[in-house]
Design an enzyme around this catalytic site. Structure first.
Site, PDB file in Angstrom:
ATOM      1  N   HIS A 376       0.804  -1.232   0.000  1.00  0.00           N
ATOM      2  CA  HIS A 376       0.000   0.000   0.000  1.00  0.00           C
ATOM      3  C   HIS A 376       0.828   1.269   0.000  1.00  0.00           C
ATOM      4  O   HIS A 376       0.268   2.351   0.196  1.00  0.00           O
ATOM      5  CB  HIS A 376      -0.930   0.042   1.211  1.00  0.00           C
ATOM      6  CG  HIS A 376      -1.968  -1.019   1.214  1.00  0.00           C
ATOM      7  ND1 HIS A 376      -3.235  -0.814   0.715  1.00  0.00           N
ATOM      8  CD2 HIS A 376      -1.929  -2.301   1.634  1.00  0.00           C
ATOM      9  CE1 HIS A 376      -3.937  -1.929   0.855  1.00  0.00           C
ATOM     10  NE2 HIS A 376      -3.167  -2.853   1.401  1.00  0.00           N
ATOM     11  N   LYS A 567      -8.161  13.916   4.806  1.00  0.00           N
ATOM     12  CA  LYS A 567      -7.312  12.730   4.731  1.00  0.00           C
ATOM     13  C   LYS A 567      -6.254  12.903   5.803  1.00  0.00           C
ATOM     14  O   LYS A 567      -6.165  13.976   6.409  1.00  0.00           O
ATOM     15  CB  LYS A 567      -6.657  12.610   3.353  1.00  0.00           C
ATOM     16  CG  LYS A 567      -5.991  13.916   2.882  1.00  0.00           C
ATOM     17  CD  LYS A 567      -5.386  13.793   1.484  1.00  0.00           C
ATOM     18  CE  LYS A 567      -6.392  13.922   0.374  1.00  0.00           C
ATOM     19  NZ  LYS A 567      -6.400  12.853  -0.588  1.00  0.00           N
ATOM     20  N   ARG A 568      -5.447  11.873   6.052  1.00  0.00           N
ATOM     21  CA  ARG A 568      -4.354  12.044   7.008  1.00  0.00           C
ATOM     22  C   ARG A 568      -3.488  13.227   6.597  1.00  0.00           C
ATOM     23  O   ARG A 568      -3.327  13.513   5.407  1.00  0.00           O
ATOM     24  CB  ARG A 568      -3.500  10.764   7.076  1.00  0.00           C
ATOM     25  CG  ARG A 568      -4.165   9.637   7.814  1.00  0.00           C
ATOM     26  CD  ARG A 568      -4.562  10.020   9.221  1.00  0.00           C
ATOM     27  NE  ARG A 568      -3.397  10.129  10.077  1.00  0.00           N
ATOM     28  CZ  ARG A 568      -2.979   9.198  10.917  1.00  0.00           C
ATOM     29  NH1 ARG A 568      -3.656   8.073  11.048  1.00  0.00           N
ATOM     30  NH2 ARG A 568      -1.910   9.382  11.657  1.00  0.00           N
ATOM     31  N   LYS A 573       0.955  14.403   0.859  1.00  0.00           N
ATOM     32  CA  LYS A 573      -0.421  14.696   0.413  1.00  0.00           C
ATOM     33  C   LYS A 573      -0.621  16.181   0.127  1.00  0.00           C
ATOM     34  O   LYS A 573      -1.627  16.580  -0.450  1.00  0.00           O
ATOM     35  CB  LYS A 573      -1.424  14.210   1.464  1.00  0.00           C
ATOM     36  CG  LYS A 573      -1.414  12.691   1.659  1.00  0.00           C
ATOM     37  CD  LYS A 573      -2.422  12.260   2.720  1.00  0.00           C
ATOM     38  CE  LYS A 573      -2.341  10.789   3.079  1.00  0.00           C
ATOM     39  NZ  LYS A 573      -3.028   9.907   2.108  1.00  0.00           N
ATOM     40  N   THR A 675      -8.504   6.646  -1.715  1.00  0.00           N
ATOM     41  CA  THR A 675      -9.862   6.105  -1.794  1.00  0.00           C
ATOM     42  C   THR A 675     -10.879   7.197  -1.482  1.00  0.00           C
ATOM     43  O   THR A 675     -12.035   7.116  -1.920  1.00  0.00           O
ATOM     44  CB  THR A 675     -10.050   4.920  -0.821  1.00  0.00           C
ATOM     45  OG1 THR A 675      -9.468   5.263   0.436  1.00  0.00           O
ATOM     46  CG2 THR A 675      -9.381   3.674  -1.357  1.00  0.00           C
ATOM     47  N   LYS A 679     -14.752   8.279  -3.110  1.00  0.00           N
ATOM     48  CA  LYS A 679     -15.995   8.623  -2.396  1.00  0.00           C
ATOM     49  C   LYS A 679     -16.528   9.957  -2.901  1.00  0.00           C
ATOM     50  O   LYS A 679     -17.728  10.120  -3.125  1.00  0.00           O
ATOM     51  CB  LYS A 679     -15.733   8.701  -0.884  1.00  0.00           C
ATOM     52  CG  LYS A 679     -15.358   7.361  -0.279  1.00  0.00           C
ATOM     53  CD  LYS A 679     -14.751   7.477   1.111  1.00  0.00           C
ATOM     54  CE  LYS A 679     -13.976   6.202   1.434  1.00  0.00           C
ATOM     55  NZ  LYS A 679     -13.114   6.321   2.614  1.00  0.00           N
TER      56      LYS A 679
HETATM   57  C1  26W Z   1       4.274   0.912   9.878  1.00  0.00           C
HETATM   58  C2  26W Z   1       3.300   1.953   9.949  1.00  0.00           C
HETATM   59  C3  26W Z   1       2.419   2.015   8.750  1.00  0.00           C
HETATM   60  C4  26W Z   1       1.064   1.993   8.946  1.00  0.00           C
HETATM   61  C5  26W Z   1       0.227   2.053   7.876  1.00  0.00           C
HETATM   62  C6  26W Z   1       2.933   2.105   7.493  1.00  0.00           C
HETATM   63  C7  26W Z   1       2.110   2.171   6.422  1.00  0.00           C
HETATM   64  C8  26W Z   1       0.752   2.149   6.608  1.00  0.00           C
HETATM   65  C9  26W Z   1      -0.162   2.175   5.415  1.00  0.00           C
HETATM   66  C10 26W Z   1       0.503   1.558   4.246  1.00  0.00           C
HETATM   67  C11 26W Z   1      -0.647   3.543   5.132  1.00  0.00           C
HETATM   68  C12 26W Z   1      -1.873   3.569   4.275  1.00  0.00           C
HETATM   69  O1  26W Z   1      -2.963   3.649   4.781  1.00  0.00           O
HETATM   70  N1  26W Z   1      -1.709   3.539   2.949  1.00  0.00           N
HETATM   71  C13 26W Z   1      -2.795   3.889   2.060  1.00  0.00           C
HETATM   72  O2  26W Z   1      -3.471   2.734   1.638  1.00  0.00           O
HETATM   73  C14 26W Z   1      -4.624   3.085   0.891  1.00  0.00           C
HETATM   74  C15 26W Z   1      -5.367   1.813   0.570  1.00  0.00           C
HETATM   75  O3  26W Z   1      -4.676   1.053  -0.364  1.00  0.00           O
HETATM   76  C16 26W Z   1      -4.242   3.871  -0.353  1.00  0.00           C
HETATM   77  O4  26W Z   1      -5.425   4.281  -0.993  1.00  0.00           O
HETATM   78  C17 26W Z   1      -3.411   5.091   0.017  1.00  0.00           C
HETATM   79  O5  26W Z   1      -2.942   5.737  -1.152  1.00  0.00           O
HETATM   80  C18 26W Z   1      -2.243   4.675   0.886  1.00  0.00           C
HETATM   81  O6  26W Z   1      -1.545   5.807   1.353  1.00  0.00           O
END
Ligand code: 26W
Length: 832
Positions: A376, A567-568, A573, A675, A679
């Site tokens: 992701h 969003k975060r 971003k 995502t 929406k």
């Molecule tokens: C290790 C900490 C950590 C926690 C969460 C590292 C990375 C993450 C995720 C990969 C962050 C995340 O939410 N990524 C998002 O995933 C969505 C679903 O596929 C995508 O639409 C977003 O672009 C992506 O940033």
């Protein structure tokens, strides 16, 4: 089966013939009253909303579990292949509205509540969000399992039942404040504890190699500190199809013998108190998205999830098949949501070999036929690595297995590229140099038969860049699965007015077949339809304006363009780019240069990871700019800016139906998919965005004329980096220069000198990874065009309609069909 709950009596078969529950108004009313008066023992006193909400939740829950049992029965009778979605995060939001909708009870419940003098919608708003996720990745998991149930795919979610979800955000003097989210404090009526399926999880200790009588070696993981994993099941209803799948969430508990030594040494209280250490594991969700921080507790959580879930699945297998695993790989599939549950690759090896006497090769065949990995993110700081010494201390046996996996893998690499030491080092699961680290992404790729990205561009970049070596070795493992969102929550539930209009125009089939929305195309330019469309949008904007007034005290004019970025908060971003545009508009208005400027209400929302200082500074900047803009009489209602606190799933349900313009402005190549963009599109917002993530596919579907494109492409970003000189760009662009002058002059931090120096230094740096200044001019121009388009209401409404009409691709129903056809290969099973 845990001994505590072993079957002790021969049950009367009659007990299994539970009478079917009524789905009519009267039955719901009766059940509601019974829960309220009997189960919750309420009387004439004050009718606390909590008890009213709980009574309705329990009424619906009975109907969900009734169907969940039948679904489980159908799966077990058909002996179908099943898939398991393993994820550290499931960002479910609220359950009640979705339960009523998917049970086909929306109208009936509404009426039954009216009979009881209650308002259904009000009751739904009493529910606390289940915030068991950070953002995109967690919400994606929630949308996925919704679609699987609707498609009648036998898929179970496995996750962690965090006691505390995503923190609650408030804003004080413009700064983000965090407070704990004790979402379970008032109980959770949707869950069912299943102590009989409790699993035991090992930590610490060491391994011993022993020879048995036959002379075979076996490995024993001994002297471990064990903890228990107790499952809680949540029903996941499909859309009006009788299927209810399950989401199983694990809670950690102490074993009774925990710290027996202390106990025997007479330290009774210490022994009981040490229960805390065990219970800590499922205590809190880590609030970092996109930056790994190598904390031991996080690794414990990951192993806890992987081990509990795999043991659960193996136990279930053994109950039905004994110790014969010949067909296991044909009947089971694990989808790993990022690397977070990837320790499961080694854990499944351990369980098969050490607990079920299987040899390496047979076990490895099973693992590599059942594991599939979804990536992701491309951000290097988000790629998980664990220090080898910590890993070995916590999970000694698992680390041994990882070493063995790596040794065998590296010899395969050496066979393909003899003598290529550099390649060996870069592909190794163990990173050498300094402190050794376990690279979880490499373990995931080596252990999986499928590796996918989440949008076309992202998958392409994985193959060309980050994982190129692996792609050369195993091109067939790699594939793309473009994300989606569920239209049940993100249209049917959250936008009832639009739902009614769309359904009366093209029928209701879009709820389970989103491509049907194409049928709206011929209405895009119809005056009568446009009028209705605008009425819906207006009503949704009024609803959001009320929320904004109530939480920020700012008045949004519903005639203005609602320009939204939620969003975060993360540098990639580029909320900052959006702020620079706001300052630019403010500057123009102050100078009386208002030609072509449309009235705008700009809304920001999102949480910053508590340790991410720059993201918190950006929140502060947004609030300070908002403060200046909103209180300047020269600006009036031409421009309003707010930061809406505590953005969460239930807030998005009010926000996305009301958006005119959707801000998707990440640096090209950095947002894996996005995502929120989907929406907004579904609800008729027009996107202003870069060629990044799923924006590219959104634009392809909507058409260039219905999308405001700007910015460098991913290729160009990488080229521009060389010799990037933001100061030179600023000097040459008068508008930009004025914006930067305002910031540097402290116009937005008059009483807080130097407050924004870090931000200014970052975007003016030669090394700014996010290249904000490089995209400024192109962004401002695109914003201008968007403003002009909005002023032509007919044109804008047509664009809005066309966005909804072409959003069919972005349903998770499509995404799940693709996962199933190309990865899981499950048969659909419907309950009797
Ligand atoms: C290790 C900490 C950590 C926690 C969460 C590292 C990375 C993450 C995720 C990969 C962050 C995340 O939410 N990524 C998002 O995933 C969505 C679903 O596929 C995508 O639409 C977003 O672009 C992506 O940033």
């Amino acid at each position: 089966m845990s001994p505590r709950y072993a079957c002790t009596v021969n049950p009367n078969p009659e007990l299994n013939n539970t009478p079917e529950l009524g789905m009519d108004e009267k039955s719901l009313e009766q059940d509601f009253k019974s829960y309220y008066g009997n189960h919750l023992a309420q009387d004439k006193g004050c009718a606390s909303g909590h008890y009213l909400y709980t009574s309705l939740a329990l009424t619906l829950r009975d109907r969900l579990f009734e169907r969940m049992k039948k679904t489980k029965m159908a799966y077990s009778e058909s002996k179908c292949k099943q898939a398991y979605y393993m994820s550290m995060e499931f960002l479910m939001g609220r359950a009640m509205g979705n339960a009523a909708l998917n049970l086909g009870l929306s109208e009936t419940v509404t009426k039954a509540m009216v009979e009881l003098g209650l308002d259904f919608e009000e009751l739904t708003e009493l529910e606390h969000d289940a915030g068991l996720g950070n953002g995109g990745l967690g919400r994606l998991a929630a949308c996925f399992i919704d679609s699987c149930a609707t498609l009648q795919l036998p898929v179970t979610g496995y996750g962690i039942r965090y006691e505390y979800g995503m923190f609650q955000q408030s804003i004080e003097n413009g700064n983000q404040m965090e407070s704990p989210d004790h979402w379970l404090r008032d109980g959770n009526p949707w869950e069912l504890e299943r102590p009989e399926y409790t699993q035991r999880i090992k930590f610490g200790g060491h391994t011993e190699f022993r020879k048995n009588v036959a002379g075979n070696m076996s490995v024993h993981w001994v002297d471990s500190n064990d903890i228990l994993a107790v499952p809680y099941d949540l029903p996941i209803p499909g859309y009006q199809n009788g299927t209810v799948n399950k989401l199983r969430l694990w809670k950690s508990e102490a074993t009774d013998e925990f710290n027996l030594e202390d106990f025997n040494a007479g330290s009774y209280t210490e022994a009981v108190a040490s229960k805390n250490a065990a219970e800590n594991i499922s205590m809190v969700l880590y609030p970092n998205d996109a930056s790994e921080n190598g904390k031991e507790l996080r690794l414990r959580q990951q192993y806890f999830l992987a081990s509990a879930s795999l043991q659960d699945i193996l136990n279930h297998w053994i109950t039905n098949n004994g110790e014969n695993f010949d067909d296991f790989a044909e009947k089971n599939c694990f989808q790993l949501n990022d690397t977070h549950p990837t320790v499961g690759v080694a854990e499944l090896m351990r369980l098969l070999m050490d607990e079920h006497n299987m040899g390496w090769d047979k076990a490895w065949t099973i693992v590599t036929k059942t594991m599939a990995y979804t990536n992701h993110t491309l951000l290097p700081e988000a790629l998980e690595r664990w220090p080898v010494h910590m890993f070995g201390r916590l999970l000694p046996r698992v680390l041994e297995i990882i070493y063995e996996i790596n040794a065998r893998f590296l010899s395969e690499v050496a066979r393909k590229w003899p003598g290529d030491k550099a390649r060996l080092a870069s592909m190794s699961i163990i990173e050498e140099g300094g402190q050794q680290q376990v690279r979880m992404a490499h373990l995931a790729i080596v252990g999986s038969f499928s590796v996918n990205g989440v949008a076309a561009l992202h998958s392409e970049l994985l193959q060309k860049g980050l994982f190129n070596n692996f792609y050369q070795l195993w091109p067939n493992k790699f594939n793309n699965k473009t994300n989606g969102v569920t239209q049940r929550r993100w249209m049917a539930w959250c936008n009832p007015a639009l739902t009614e209009l769309v359904s009366e125009t093209i029928g209701e089939q879009w709820v389970t077949d989103l491509d049907q929305l194409k049928k709206l195309t011929p209405f895009a330019n119809s005056t009568a339809f446009q009028r209705k469309w605008n009425d819906v949008k207006k009503a949704n904007k009024t609803r959001l304006a009320d929320l904004v007034k109530q939480s920020c005290g700012v008045t949004f004019d519903t005639d203005a363009m609602f320009d939204i970025q939620v969003k975060r908060i993360h540098e990639y971003k580029r909320q900052l780019l959006n702020v620079l545009h706001v300052i630019h508009l403010y500057d123009r208005i102050k100078r009386g240069d208002t030609k072509g400027i449309v009235k705008r209400c700009v809304l920001f929302g999102g949480k910053a990871a508590p340790g991410y200082a720059m993201a918190k500074d950006i929140i502060k900047l947004i609030n300070n700019v908002a403060n200046v803009v909103n209180n300047d009489p020269d600006v009036g209602d031409r421009l309003k800016v707010v930061f809406l606190p505590n953005y969460q799933v239930s807030a998005m349900e009010v926000i996305c139906p009301a958006a005119d313009l959707s801000e998707q402005v990440s640096t090209a190549g950095k947002e894996a998919s996005g995502t929120g963009n989907m929406k907004f599109m579904m609800n008729g917002a027009v996107t202003i965005g870069t060629l990044d993530g799923a924006n590219i596919e959104i634009r392809e579907e909507a058409g260039d004329e219905n999308f405001f494109l700007f910015g460098l492409t991913e290729d160009e970003v990488e080229k521009e980096r060389v010799g990037y000189n933001p100061r030179a760009i600023i000097a040459k662009d008068r508008d930009l220069k004025r914006v930067v002058d305002l910031l540097e002059g402290g116009h937005f931090n008059q009483f807080e000198p130097n407050r924004f120096d870090n931000i200014i230094n970052a975007f003016t740096s030669h090394n700014d990874p996010w290249m904000t200044i490089a995209d400024f001019r192109s962004y401002i121009d695109a914003q201008h065009l968007a403003g002009l388009a909005y002023q032509d209401q007919e044109r804008w409404t047509a664009m809005s309609i066309m966005n909804t009409a072409t959003s069919g691709k972005f349903s998770t129903d499509r995404t799940m069909e693709e996962y199933n056809n190309e990865i899981w290969k499950l048969e659909k099973v419907s309950p009797k």
